[in-house]
Structure formats: C-alpha cells, structure tokens
Design a protein around this motif. Structure first.
Motif, PDB file in Angstrom:
ATOM      1  N   LEU A   1       0.897  -1.059  -0.127  1.00 13.56           N
ATOM      2  CA  LEU A   1      -0.115   0.027  -0.045  1.00 13.56           C
ATOM      3  C   LEU A   1       0.975   1.476   0.173  1.00 13.56           C
ATOM      4  N   PRO A   2       0.281   2.621  -0.594  1.00 10.85           N
ATOM      5  CA  PRO A   2       1.056   3.533  -0.144  1.00 10.85           C
ATOM      6  C   PRO A   2       1.362   3.986   1.125  1.00 10.85           C
ATOM      7  N   PRO A   3       2.265   4.786   1.576  1.00  7.25           N
ATOM      8  CA  PRO A   3       2.605   5.108   2.724  1.00  7.25           C
ATOM      9  C   PRO A   3       1.576   6.316   3.232  1.00  7.25           C
ATOM     10  N   ARG A   4       1.000   6.152   4.423  1.00  7.61           N
ATOM     11  CA  ARG A   4       0.203   6.874   5.203  1.00  7.61           C
ATOM     12  C   ARG A   4      -1.037   7.023   4.390  1.00  7.61           C
ATOM     13  N   LEU A   5      -1.845   5.988   3.920  1.00  7.71           N
ATOM     14  CA  LEU A   5      -2.779   5.963   3.036  1.00  7.71           C
ATOM     15  C   LEU A   5      -4.027   6.288   3.848  1.00  7.71           C
TER      16      LEU A   5
END
Length: 239
Positions: free
Chosen positions: A27-31
């Motif tokens: 997942l992307p960071p800080r989603l």
C-alpha cells in the motif's frame, strides 16, 4: 484470512511504509489516518476510498462505525470490531475482503451524522414525516452551510421504514454514492450525502422477548488470525 489488533487511543497511520503504525505491504505510505478515542474511531483518507457503502473523499474526517469496512485495495480492507470488554482499547480487524455490517443497537430509527459540522450527532426519527435542512423549522437542522434550507424529506411507510425525497436542493442528495433522482425507500445502513455531511440511516432494531436488541449481534472475528502487536500511535499523525 486476517488478523485482529488492539489499538490504544491515539492517532494511527495505515499504509505500506515501515513507519506506518498499521502496515499493509504494497500500500502507499500514510494511506489512511485513524483517530482512536475511548468509544469511537474517526478515519481520514489520503485519497478517495470506499468506506461502508459509499466512497469517502480525501481529507474528510468521518466517524467509522463498528463493522464498517474500509476498502484499502482490491484485496484488502479493515474494519473496527464492536467495543471489547476491556476498556481503553479498540479492536482493528485487518482482513482480506471479509464483510461486516454496522450493528444496530436502538429500538428507534435514526440518522447518525458521520461527517460534517454535526459529526457524532444522532438524530432520532420517530414515526412522523420530517424535513432535514438548515431552516429553523426543520425537524433535523444541520449546521452545514452547503445544505439547503429545506434539503430533503423523510416519509414513513406502514412498516415503519423511511422513504427519502430530495426537495429540490441546490447541491442535491446522494444515497450510497448515487444521485437521488426520485424518492427512495431506505435500507438499514444506507448513507445519505447532503452538502458536506454524511448521514447513516439506522432502522429500528427488533427487540427480543428478554428485552435485548435482536439486531445488536456482535461482529464475529472468528475468521481472523492471531493477534498482531501494532506499533505505537503518534502524536502528530505519523504512525
């Protein structure tokens, strides 16, 4: 399969970075940012994500009801389990496409404001027709400036279910993410978007003979995996 985490009150980030408090590889960071309080949780997304039955736009703070799922990707989602007996923690279920619906725990139908200036407010509906808007004469009055003075009307059918009708509002009404073009019979858990506010429709629970709510069954986490210790929450939002 999935896992259940006990989260202490605080602000947690969910994403794929090492520094995220709850990590999903890929997942992307800080989603996602999750604010955990003693009795409720609030969610804010870095990009539009499906939460419950409708898409939550980015950077909108929303009350996350127990059992509601947040779709993180095509294969992963999270949801908040019903409050545990131990005070001070909240169970976060990380799972792969496991469905859960918000429990109903009231014998009175209600609209629960999940996002907007009135977030956290529960409006009891009763069994009479009523209007929602900013006008003082509206039975449900919202402080949202993007809501029309007379925005929508709620009617009650003989079975006690509510039907919603837009009253020609400037910003119109969405139900579960779709524009409301005609009157619509509401189902338990439907989401109404009016102005910048989001309202969750909760039907009256059926009460058992012993006085317990029949619809207040806890969300089962028996299909989840073993407890996974999370990282510590952050003070400034980075988990």
């Amino acid at each position: 399969m999935g896992s259940e985490l006990e989260l202490q009150p605080g602000t947690w980030t969910i994403g794929g970075a090492e520094e995220d408090g709850v990590r999903f590889p890929g997942l992307p960071p800080r989603l996602l940012e999750l604010e955990v309080e003693m009795e409720r949780a609030w969610v804010r997304c870095a990009r539009p994500l499906r939460v419950g039955r409708a898409v939550l736009e980015s950077n909108v703070r929303r009350w996350l009801l127990p059992g509601e799922a947040v779709r993180l990707s095509r294969v992963a989602e999270i949801r908040i389990a019903p409050p545990a007996e131990a005070a001070g923690t909240m169970a976060l279920v990380r799972s792969l496409l496991q469905r859960g619906e918000p429990p109903v725990s009231s014998v009175t139908p209600a609209l629960v404001c999940l996002a907007g200036p009135d977030a956290g407010t529960v409006f009891l509906l009763g069994d009479s027709p009523l209007e929602l808007g900013r006008a003082p004469e509206c039975a449900i009055r919202l402080a949202d400036g993007a809501v029309s003075r007379r925005h929508l009307e709620l009617l009650v059918d003989p079975a006690g279910t509510h039907r919603v009708r837009d009253l020609g509002s400037s910003n119109r009404t969405r139900c579960n993410g779709r524009w409301l073009r005609t009157s619509r019979l509401l189902a338990d858990g439907d989401l109404l978007a009016v102005g910048r506010s989001l309202l969750h429709y909760r039907r009256a629970a059926q009460v058992c003979g012993d006085g317990r709510d029949r619809a207040a069954e806890p969300v089962s986490a028996s299909a989840t995996g073993p407890l996974v210790p999370p990282a510590a929450p952050s003070d400034g939002g980075a988990g």
